[in-house]
Design a protein around this motif. Structure first.
Motif, mmCIF file in Angstrom:
data_model
loop_
_atom_site.group_PDB
_atom_site.id
_atom_site.type_symbol
_atom_site.label_atom_id
_atom_site.label_comp_id
_atom_site.label_asym_id
_atom_site.label_seq_id
_atom_site.Cartn_x
_atom_site.Cartn_y
_atom_site.Cartn_z
ATOM 1 N N LEU A 48 -28.011 -21.963 -50.621
ATOM 2 C CA LEU A 48 -26.923 -21.503 -49.761
ATOM 3 C C LEU A 48 -25.651 -22.319 -49.996
ATOM 4 C CD1 LEU A 48 -28.799 -20.899 -46.377
ATOM 5 C CD2 LEU A 48 -27.924 -19.180 -47.980
ATOM 6 N N GLY A 49 -25.824 -23.625 -50.278
ATOM 7 C CA GLY A 49 -24.666 -24.467 -50.546
ATOM 8 C C GLY A 49 -23.961 -24.068 -51.832
ATOM 9 N N MET A 50 -24.713 -23.791 -52.897
ATOM 10 C CA MET A 50 -24.100 -23.378 -54.154
ATOM 11 C C MET A 50 -23.437 -22.009 -54.018
ATOM 12 S SD MET A 50 -26.582 -24.791 -57.209
ATOM 13 C CE MET A 50 -28.176 -24.601 -56.417
ATOM 14 N N ARG A 51 -24.021 -21.147 -53.195
ATOM 15 C CA ARG A 51 -23.396 -19.839 -52.972
ATOM 16 C C ARG A 51 -22.066 -19.996 -52.235
ATOM 17 N NH1 ARG A 51 -25.653 -14.915 -49.253
ATOM 18 N NH2 ARG A 51 -25.160 -16.472 -47.668
ATOM 19 N N ALA A 52 -22.040 -20.880 -51.229
ATOM 20 C CA ALA A 52 -20.796 -21.128 -50.508
ATOM 21 C C ALA A 52 -19.767 -21.828 -51.382
ATOM 22 C CB ALA A 52 -21.074 -21.971 -49.257
ATOM 23 N N ALA A 53 -20.245 -22.639 -52.350
ATOM 24 C CA ALA A 53 -19.319 -23.312 -53.261
ATOM 25 C C ALA A 53 -18.642 -22.311 -54.188
ATOM 26 C CB ALA A 53 -20.063 -24.366 -54.074
ATOM 27 N N ARG A 54 -19.317 -21.212 -54.485
ATOM 28 C CA ARG A 54 -18.709 -20.170 -55.322
ATOM 29 C C ARG A 54 -17.794 -19.258 -54.514
ATOM 30 N NH1 ARG A 54 -24.013 -20.099 -57.557
ATOM 31 N NH2 ARG A 54 -24.546 -18.388 -56.145
ATOM 32 N N ASP A 55 -18.190 -18.960 -53.287
ATOM 33 C CA ASP A 55 -17.418 -18.050 -52.431
ATOM 34 C C ASP A 55 -17.451 -18.588 -51.006
ATOM 35 O OD1 ASP A 55 -16.226 -16.027 -51.053
ATOM 36 O OD2 ASP A 55 -17.641 -14.457 -51.636
ATOM 37 N N TYR A 56 -16.333 -19.190 -50.574
ATOM 38 C CA TYR A 56 -16.375 -19.858 -49.266
ATOM 39 C C TYR A 56 -16.388 -18.894 -48.089
ATOM 40 C CZ TYR A 56 -11.176 -19.560 -49.194
ATOM 41 O OH TYR A 56 -9.870 -19.152 -49.219
ATOM 42 N N SER A 57 -16.277 -17.589 -48.339
ATOM 43 C CA SER A 57 -16.448 -16.626 -47.252
ATOM 44 C C SER A 57 -17.911 -16.513 -46.837
ATOM 45 C CB SER A 57 -15.927 -15.254 -47.681
ATOM 46 O OG SER A 57 -16.709 -14.725 -48.741
ATOM 47 N N LYS A 58 -18.823 -17.053 -47.675
ATOM 48 C CA LYS A 58 -20.262 -17.003 -47.386
ATOM 49 C C LYS A 58 -20.783 -18.340 -46.864
ATOM 50 C CE LYS A 58 -21.055 -13.472 -50.906
ATOM 51 N NZ LYS A 58 -21.789 -13.114 -52.142
ATOM 52 N N ALA A 59 -19.877 -19.167 -46.366
ATOM 53 C CA ALA A 59 -20.280 -20.489 -45.874
ATOM 54 C C ALA A 59 -20.964 -20.423 -44.513
ATOM 55 C CB ALA A 59 -19.072 -21.422 -45.801
ATOM 56 N N GLY A 60 -20.860 -19.285 -43.834
ATOM 57 C CA GLY A 60 -21.429 -19.182 -42.488
ATOM 58 C C GLY A 60 -22.924 -19.407 -42.453
ATOM 59 N N ALA A 61 -23.649 -18.814 -43.420
ATOM 60 C CA ALA A 61 -25.104 -18.973 -43.445
ATOM 61 C C ALA A 61 -25.479 -20.428 -43.701
ATOM 62 C CB ALA A 61 -25.712 -18.069 -44.509
ATOM 63 N N TYR A 62 -24.759 -21.067 -44.605
ATOM 64 C CA TYR A 62 -25.022 -22.484 -44.899
ATOM 65 C C TYR A 62 -24.756 -23.336 -43.657
ATOM 66 C CZ TYR A 62 -24.514 -27.063 -47.123
ATOM 67 O OH TYR A 62 -24.636 -28.388 -47.456
ATOM 68 N N ARG A 63 -23.676 -23.071 -42.982
ATOM 69 C CA ARG A 63 -23.316 -23.831 -41.780
ATOM 70 C C ARG A 63 -24.359 -23.629 -40.680
ATOM 71 N NH1 ARG A 63 -19.815 -23.067 -37.232
ATOM 72 N NH2 ARG A 63 -18.687 -24.989 -36.684
ATOM 73 N N SER A 64 -24.820 -22.389 -40.511
ATOM 74 C CA SER A 64 -25.824 -22.102 -39.476
ATOM 75 C C SER A 64 -27.125 -22.841 -39.759
ATOM 76 C CB SER A 64 -26.083 -20.586 -39.393
ATOM 77 O OG SER A 64 -24.902 -19.902 -39.040
ATOM 78 N N LEU A 65 -27.552 -22.842 -41.028
ATOM 79 C CA LEU A 65 -28.785 -23.543 -41.378
ATOM 80 C C LEU A 65 -28.651 -25.042 -41.122
ATOM 81 C CD1 LEU A 65 -31.609 -23.596 -42.657
ATOM 82 C CD2 LEU A 65 -30.504 -23.820 -44.891
ATOM 83 N N CYS A 66 -27.516 -25.626 -41.528
ATOM 84 C CA CYS A 66 -27.319 -27.070 -41.338
ATOM 85 C C CYS A 66 -27.355 -27.440 -39.866
ATOM 86 C CB CYS A 66 -26.000 -27.500 -41.965
ATOM 87 S SG CYS A 66 -25.965 -27.377 -43.759
ATOM 88 N N TYR A 67 -26.695 -26.644 -39.033
ATOM 89 C CA TYR A 67 -26.681 -26.948 -37.604
ATOM 90 C C TYR A 67 -28.043 -26.712 -36.966
ATOM 91 C CZ TYR A 67 -21.783 -28.058 -36.942
ATOM 92 O OH TYR A 67 -20.566 -28.693 -36.963
ATOM 93 N N THR A 68 -28.785 -25.721 -37.449
ATOM 94 C CA THR A 68 -30.128 -25.480 -36.913
ATOM 95 C C THR A 68 -31.050 -26.654 -37.225
ATOM 96 O OG1 THR A 68 -29.873 -23.087 -37.167
ATOM 97 C CG2 THR A 68 -32.112 -23.935 -36.973
ATOM 98 N N VAL A 69 -31.010 -27.125 -38.474
ATOM 99 C CA VAL A 69 -31.839 -28.269 -38.857
ATOM 100 C C VAL A 69 -31.405 -29.516 -38.099
ATOM 101 C CG1 VAL A 69 -32.540 -29.746 -40.774
ATOM 102 C CG2 VAL A 69 -32.320 -27.287 -41.121
ATOM 103 N N SER A 70 -30.106 -29.705 -37.924
ATOM 104 C CA SER A 70 -29.610 -30.856 -37.170
ATOM 105 C C SER A 70 -30.118 -30.823 -35.734
ATOM 106 C CB SER A 70 -28.081 -30.877 -37.183
ATOM 107 O OG SER A 70 -27.576 -30.975 -38.495
ATOM 108 N N LEU A 71 -30.139 -29.619 -35.142
ATOM 109 C CA LEU A 71 -30.657 -29.485 -33.781
ATOM 110 C C LEU A 71 -32.144 -29.807 -33.722
ATOM 111 C CD1 LEU A 71 -30.266 -28.652 -30.834
ATOM 112 C CD2 LEU A 71 -30.668 -26.265 -31.530
ATOM 113 N N LEU A 72 -32.905 -29.353 -34.715
ATOM 114 C CA LEU A 72 -34.332 -29.657 -34.751
ATOM 115 C C LEU A 72 -34.570 -31.163 -34.895
ATOM 116 C CD1 LEU A 72 -35.649 -26.761 -37.034
ATOM 117 C CD2 LEU A 72 -35.901 -26.991 -34.551
ATOM 118 N N ILE A 73 -33.748 -31.826 -35.702
ATOM 119 C CA ILE A 73 -33.872 -33.278 -35.838
ATOM 120 C C ILE A 73 -33.614 -33.964 -34.509
ATOM 121 C CG2 ILE A 73 -32.864 -35.319 -36.942
ATOM 122 C CD1 ILE A 73 -32.280 -33.558 -39.375
ATOM 123 N N LEU A 74 -32.593 -33.488 -33.796
ATOM 124 C CA LEU A 74 -32.294 -34.059 -32.477
ATOM 125 C C LEU A 74 -33.461 -33.856 -31.511
ATOM 126 C CD1 LEU A 74 -30.288 -35.376 -30.519
ATOM 127 C CD2 LEU A 74 -29.363 -33.086 -30.052
#
Length: 293
Positions: free
Chosen positions: A70-96
């Protein structure tokens, strides 16, 4: 006129996200290999706990792999960064939640190596990069225009190989240091008393630096000079060292293929760098002639 030219745009945040994602992909591969080894060893010894541990390790590798993709996809097209951001925040919440659950049971798990590493990767690095890429997209920031021909793309790939070699060397040196510091590895109490670990770490750092110079020079031909100098110097050292080893007969037949492969790789880097430099000079001369005309 150059052929097979690709044109891309990347903001600084996307560029950094791309490198981080590639490193995460490599880390995912290494962790997956560890998980498979644990599962195989567990099945062989009928150790169910080891098999379950291998399964958990493989799941962690899969999560890192999805994050990297997802990160490499967002690096190619930053309009697709939403999925990467959602995954990162979901994992961060699980860690918390894991940290809170540990506190409720009277355990301080934030200093656990796995939890600490996951916190640094997802909370501090990935989530921050996701926010920056999303901000660039929301503000309509246009990234730097990169025009890459076939030669530049090949050198860029070889630069990524150098980067990955550097990361692997640094990870191995860190693992060796941790094993030695905990008394698991023989003849090692820590990196201070282990010259081999220091040498491996230095090698990893040099490979990382060379990889950065190669990828930067491939993307910006006018700045290919530093990597050309470094790769030429490394090639001269490799050839001189190999000749010396052959004269002293300190190199075995089984080591020759890997040695010559390393020399061939460095020679390719030098050749591609010279081609990029020459093409950059021709382009600069053409622009000057156009301005005069």
């Amino acid at each position: 006129m150059r052929h097979d030219v690709t044109v891309t745009r990347r903001t600084p945040s996307q560029t950094l996200l791309y490198f981080v994602s590639v490193l995460m992909a490599v880390l995912a591969g290494l962790i997956l290999a560890l998980g498979v080894i644990l599962v195989v060893m567990g099945h062989a010894s009928l150790a169910n706990q080891q098999t379950r541990m291998g399964g958990l390790v493989a799941c962690a590798a899969a999560l890192l792999g999805v994050t990297a993709w997802l990160g490499m996809r967002a690096a190619r097209d930053y309009s697709k960064a939403g999925a990467y951001r959602s995954l990162c925040y979901t994992v961060s919440l699980l860690i918390l939640l894991v940290i809170i659950a540990g506190w409720s049971n009277g355990k301080i798990v934030i200093f656990d190596p796995v939890v600490l590493a996951a916190t640094v990767i997802y909370v501090l690095i990935c989530s921050s990069l996701a926010d920056e890429v999303e901000k660039d997209y929301a503000l309509g920031v246009k990234g730097e225009l990169l025009v890459l021909d076939g030669t530049q793309r090949r050198l860029h790939f070889m630069g990524m190989v150098l980067l990955l070699q550097g990361v692997v060397a640094l990870l191995l040196s860190l693992l060796a240091w941790l094993l030695g510091a905990n008394g698991i590895a023989p003849n090692g109490a820590g990196w201070v008393s282990t010259p081999g670990i220091i040498a491996l770490a230095i090698t990893g750092g040099l490979l990382l630096g060379s990889g950065l110079l190669a990828t930067f020079g491939a993307n910006h031909p006018q700045h290919i000079g530093p990597f050309l100098v470094v790769s030429t110097a490394v090639l001269a050292l490799e050839v001189a060292w190999t000749v010396l080893q052959l004269m002293r007969r300190d190199i075995t037949v089984s080591e020759l293929p890997l040695t010559f492969l390393a020399i061939l790789f460095t020679l390719s880097c030098v050749h591609l760098s010279r081609q990029i430099r020459d093409q950059a000079r021709k382009d600069a001369e053409g622009e000057r002639d156009g301005e005069i005309g």
